[in-house]
Design an enzyme around this catalytic site. Structure first.
Site, short mmCIF file in Angstrom:
data_model
loop_
_atom_site.label_atom_id
_atom_site.label_comp_id
_atom_site.label_asym_id
_atom_site.label_seq_id
_atom_site.Cartn_x
_atom_site.Cartn_y
_atom_site.Cartn_z
N CYS A 1 17.79 18.73 4.47
CA CYS A 1 17.15 17.50 3.96
C CYS A 1 17.71 17.19 2.57
O CYS A 1 17.69 18.06 1.67
CB CYS A 1 15.64 17.66 3.88
SG CYS A 1 14.92 18.24 5.44
N CYS B 1 15.48 17.84 -0.59
CA CYS B 1 14.73 19.10 -0.64
C CYS B 1 14.59 19.64 -2.07
O CYS B 1 15.56 19.77 -2.80
CB CYS B 1 15.41 20.16 0.22
SG CYS B 1 14.48 21.71 0.24
N CYS C 1 17.21 28.05 4.96
CA CYS C 1 16.75 27.02 5.89
C CYS C 1 17.87 26.61 6.84
O CYS C 1 19.05 26.70 6.51
CB CYS C 1 16.26 25.81 5.11
SG CYS C 1 15.48 24.58 6.17
#
Ligand SMILES: C[S@@+](CC[C@H](N)C(=O)[O-])C[C@H]1O[C@@H](n2cnc3c(N)ncnc32)[C@H](O)[C@@H]1O
Ligand code: SF4
Length: 353
Positions: A79, A82, A75
């Site tokens: 975040c 996550c 990714c």
């Protein structure tokens, strides 16, 4: 002769009137039905569709009706909460991925959702596009969807693959850029919200149903998103309570420490109460989320979350779907309870484009 032609003409006009009255009555009834079912009146009017409410009895092997394929763990965002992290960089060769998708279809799959990691990252979205096209065109699945952070999507992708996609969900946890930066839902200083709006417009232009996913956590739990969500008008707004998964975002060997993002059930409920005017909101508490998803990882192994971590089955490519799904931990009753089966084909949604 002239008289007979006139009679025929009058008959035809009468028939036309009757057909029009019928279609108006049918439209009114459909809209009333959507209203009673609590659907989003503004954008969709949903045709009533029979839902199979039967569920498996304990010990019975569940049908993989709706599957989430997390084909990559890589990714471009970070975040902090996550729960599907970059533990490997493995992605199956496209032909193997297609073979697995065919096996799933033969085992009863009706809906596939591509997720990650960030699904648009691998081969700049071409790998994803090929799978989307294959699932719609070759396998003729009723529903093909994607969950993405939206940051890597280009208009050319919609031009090439948009027609094969039913639903695109974009994750957005806040309409405040500082909050997005704090969460890690960003790449550099680029505006996540501007990007969300851009993708929303492409969905409208290329006839793809637009959905929003939000994770409610300590940094956005007091936010009021009513105005922004109403303006964006998604077909569904999925609101998740931030979930901890051992080995992913909590505990030993995890790549994230998400404890500081976790909120209480009451705080989650308060957020839902604040947004009760949004009719397309679909809440998912930790309890509802748990065990109600069929998750396939990058090796096409089902992930069993019952113990609060992701325990993998064998790959469906090695042992077949029926054998692997026994170890998925999937609870079909919970899936139906959380509203997992809904009108998920864009042909069945009356979208206002
Ligand atoms: C793992 S992400 C992968 C797809 C894509 N990268 C994205 O963020 O949309 C899939 C969905 O899970 C949500 N999610 C991630 N971590 C979560 C957590 N700890 N609790 C609840 N939902 C979470 C994301 O916000 C997203 O909607
Ligand atoms: S939740 Fe965030 S970090 Fe996780 S995969 Fe999605 S965008 Fe990437």
């Amino acid at each position: 002769m002239l008289l007979s032609n006139q009679v025929t003409l009058v008959r035809m006009l009468l028939n036309l009137c009757i057909i029009n009255v019928r279609s108006i009555v049918s439209e009114v009834l459909t809209r009333l039905f959507s209203f009673w079912m609590g659907e989003n009146k503004a954008q969709v009017s949903i045709q009533p569709k029979r839902t199979n409410l039967s569920s498996t009895t304990p010990g019975e092997v569940p049908t993989p009706m709706s599957v989430n394929y997390h084909f990559t763990r890589q990714c471009n965002y970070k975040c902090g909460f996550c729960f599907h992290t970059a533990k490997t960089s493995f992605v199956l060769p496209i032909e193997e991925a297609k073979r697995g998708l065919r096996l799933l279809k033969e085992a009863g799959m009706e809906k596939i959702n591509f997720s990650g990691g960030e699904p648009f990252l691998h081969h700049k979205g071409v790998f994803l596009g090929e799978m989307v096209q294959y699932c719609k065109q070759e396998l003729q699945l009723p529903s093909v969807s994607i969950v993405s952070n939206g940051s890597m999507i280009k208009e050319t992708w919609f031009q090439k693959y948009g027609e094969y996609l039913d639903i695109l969900a974009i994750s957005c946890d806040s309409f405040n850029e500082e909050t997005n930066q704090t969460i890690g839902r960003a790449q550099g200083r680029k505006s996540h919200v501007d990007n969300l709006c851009k993708v929303r417009n492409w969905c409208r232009q290329y006839r793809v149903a637009f959905k929003i996913n939000s994770v409610i956590n300590t940094y956005n739990v007091h936010e009021d998103m009513t105005e922004h969500i109403s303006e964006l008008n998604p077909v569904r707004w999925k609101v998740f309570q931030c979930l901890l998964i051992e080995g992913e975002n909590s505990g030993e060997n995890s790549l994230r420490e998400a404890e500081k993002f976790v909120i209480t059930d009451q705080e989650f409920q308060d957020f839902l109460d604040r947004h009760q005017s949004i009719k397309c909101l679909v809440p998912e508490s930790n309890q509802k989320m748990k065990d109600s998803y069929l998750i396939l990882d990058e090796y096409m192994r089902f992930l069993d979350c019952r113990a609060g971590r992701k325990d993998p089955s064998k790959s469906i490519l090695d042992v077949g779907v029926e054998e692997a799904v026994k170890y998925s931990g999937f609870d079909e009753r919970m899936f139906l309870k959380r509203g997992g089966k809904y009108v998920w084909s864009k042909e069945d949604m009356k979208l206002e484009w």
